[in-house]
Scaffold this motif. Structure first.
Motif, mmCIF file in Angstrom:
data_model
loop_
_atom_site.group_PDB
_atom_site.id
_atom_site.type_symbol
_atom_site.label_atom_id
_atom_site.label_comp_id
_atom_site.label_asym_id
_atom_site.label_seq_id
_atom_site.Cartn_x
_atom_site.Cartn_y
_atom_site.Cartn_z
ATOM 1 N N MET A 127 -15.541 21.920 -15.758
ATOM 2 C CA MET A 127 -14.472 20.982 -16.103
ATOM 3 C C MET A 127 -13.074 21.574 -15.984
ATOM 4 S SD MET A 127 -16.018 18.739 -19.189
ATOM 5 C CE MET A 127 -14.753 17.520 -18.971
ATOM 6 N N ILE A 128 -12.930 22.892 -16.024
ATOM 7 C CA ILE A 128 -11.599 23.493 -16.000
ATOM 8 C C ILE A 128 -11.407 24.412 -14.803
ATOM 9 C CG2 ILE A 128 -9.993 24.986 -17.251
ATOM 10 C CD1 ILE A 128 -11.253 23.890 -19.834
ATOM 11 N N TYR A 129 -12.218 25.439 -14.687
ATOM 12 C CA TYR A 129 -11.982 26.464 -13.666
ATOM 13 C C TYR A 129 -12.194 25.950 -12.250
ATOM 14 C CZ TYR A 129 -12.367 30.646 -10.889
ATOM 15 O OH TYR A 129 -12.190 31.574 -9.907
ATOM 16 N N ARG A 130 -13.297 25.298 -11.988
ATOM 17 C CA ARG A 130 -13.627 24.864 -10.622
ATOM 18 C C ARG A 130 -12.614 23.859 -10.054
ATOM 19 N NH1 ARG A 130 -18.582 21.479 -8.796
ATOM 20 N NH2 ARG A 130 -18.779 22.084 -6.631
ATOM 21 N N PRO A 131 -12.219 22.804 -10.792
ATOM 22 C CA PRO A 131 -11.202 21.890 -10.250
ATOM 23 C C PRO A 131 -9.860 22.576 -9.991
ATOM 24 C CG PRO A 131 -12.337 20.865 -12.076
ATOM 25 C CD PRO A 131 -12.770 22.300 -12.043
ATOM 26 N N GLN A 132 -9.463 23.497 -10.886
ATOM 27 C CA GLN A 132 -8.194 24.196 -10.687
ATOM 28 C C GLN A 132 -8.248 25.088 -9.458
ATOM 29 O OE1 GLN A 132 -5.342 23.749 -12.031
ATOM 30 N NE2 GLN A 132 -4.303 25.446 -11.050
ATOM 31 N N ALA A 133 -9.351 25.781 -9.247
ATOM 32 C CA ALA A 133 -9.502 26.636 -8.063
ATOM 33 C C ALA A 133 -9.451 25.799 -6.797
ATOM 34 C CB ALA A 133 -10.806 27.417 -8.141
ATOM 35 N N LYS A 134 -10.009 24.611 -6.833
ATOM 36 C CA LYS A 134 -9.980 23.711 -5.674
ATOM 37 C C LYS A 134 -8.546 23.267 -5.367
ATOM 38 C CE LYS A 134 -12.101 19.474 -3.970
ATOM 39 N NZ LYS A 134 -12.959 18.324 -4.303
ATOM 40 N N ARG A 135 -7.770 22.934 -6.408
ATOM 41 C CA ARG A 135 -6.377 22.530 -6.198
ATOM 42 C C ARG A 135 -5.544 23.677 -5.627
ATOM 43 N NH1 ARG A 135 -7.304 19.363 -10.893
ATOM 44 N NH2 ARG A 135 -6.761 21.082 -12.268
ATOM 45 N N VAL A 136 -5.763 24.889 -6.108
ATOM 46 C CA VAL A 136 -5.030 26.053 -5.604
ATOM 47 C C VAL A 136 -5.352 26.281 -4.130
ATOM 48 C CG1 VAL A 136 -4.850 28.575 -5.784
ATOM 49 C CG2 VAL A 136 -4.757 27.166 -7.836
ATOM 50 N N LYS A 137 -6.609 26.160 -3.758
ATOM 51 C CA LYS A 137 -7.014 26.350 -2.364
ATOM 52 C C LYS A 137 -6.380 25.286 -1.462
ATOM 53 C CE LYS A 137 -11.106 26.736 0.533
ATOM 54 N NZ LYS A 137 -12.567 26.624 0.575
ATOM 55 N N GLU A 138 -6.371 24.026 -1.913
ATOM 56 C CA GLU A 138 -5.742 22.955 -1.133
ATOM 57 C C GLU A 138 -4.247 23.197 -0.965
ATOM 58 O OE1 GLU A 138 -6.716 19.399 -3.220
ATOM 59 O OE2 GLU A 138 -8.773 19.339 -2.446
ATOM 60 N N HIS A 139 -3.574 23.701 -2.013
ATOM 61 C CA HIS A 139 -2.133 23.951 -1.925
ATOM 62 C C HIS A 139 -1.838 25.105 -0.967
ATOM 63 C CE1 HIS A 139 1.951 25.100 -3.364
ATOM 64 N NE2 HIS A 139 2.084 23.788 -3.319
ATOM 65 N N LYS A 140 -2.679 26.135 -0.961
ATOM 66 C CA LYS A 140 -2.493 27.244 -0.017
ATOM 67 C C LYS A 140 -2.668 26.765 1.418
ATOM 68 C CE LYS A 140 -3.527 31.214 -2.875
ATOM 69 N NZ LYS A 140 -4.342 32.412 -3.076
ATOM 70 N N ASN A 141 -3.653 25.895 1.652
ATOM 71 C CA ASN A 141 -3.845 25.334 2.991
ATOM 72 C C ASN A 141 -2.648 24.488 3.399
ATOM 73 O OD1 ASN A 141 -6.341 26.538 3.273
ATOM 74 N ND2 ASN A 141 -7.471 24.742 2.568
#
Length: 109
Positions: free
Chosen positions: A35-49
């Motif tokens: 609920m916390i770590y996985r969605p945030q990691a996904k958003r960070v990866k999308e922003h880097k892309n």
């Protein structure tokens, strides 16, 4: 004669109490991860892309709400120049770009 009854110690805790605690901690760890770590990691990866895919001429939206066209990108410092209109140009860090807009968005505003 005393009006207070004698107090006796309760029996020891039932066996297996430590194992149940470990199961609960494991469940909390899974909830935290999904609920916390996985969605945030996904958003960070999308922003880097998004930051890696920006190019000169792209129309962007900044975190401050400014909309403009990229005129210059400095790779070594991670800064971009954004033209807001023909008279105004600002320099911001790439990190502050929240979205790359479709072509023609500036003309429709």
């Amino acid at each position: 004669m005393s009006l207070i009854s004698n107090a006796y110690a309760a029996d020891a805790a039932p066996a297996g109490g430590g194992f149940e605690m470990l199961i609960m901690l494991g469940m909390f760890a899974l909830i935290f991860y999904f609920m916390i770590y996985r969605p945030q990691a996904k958003r960070v990866k999308e922003h880097k892309n998004l930051m890696a895919s920006m190019g000169k001429g792209d129309e962007v939206l900044t975190s401050g709400g400014l909309v403009g066209k990229i005129t210059k990108i400095t790779e070594e410092n991670d800064y971009i120049s954004v033209e807001l209109n023909t008279n105004n140009e600002i320099v911001i860090k790439k990190d502050f770009v929240t979205a790359v807009l479709p072509k023609g968005t500036l003309k429709s505003l």
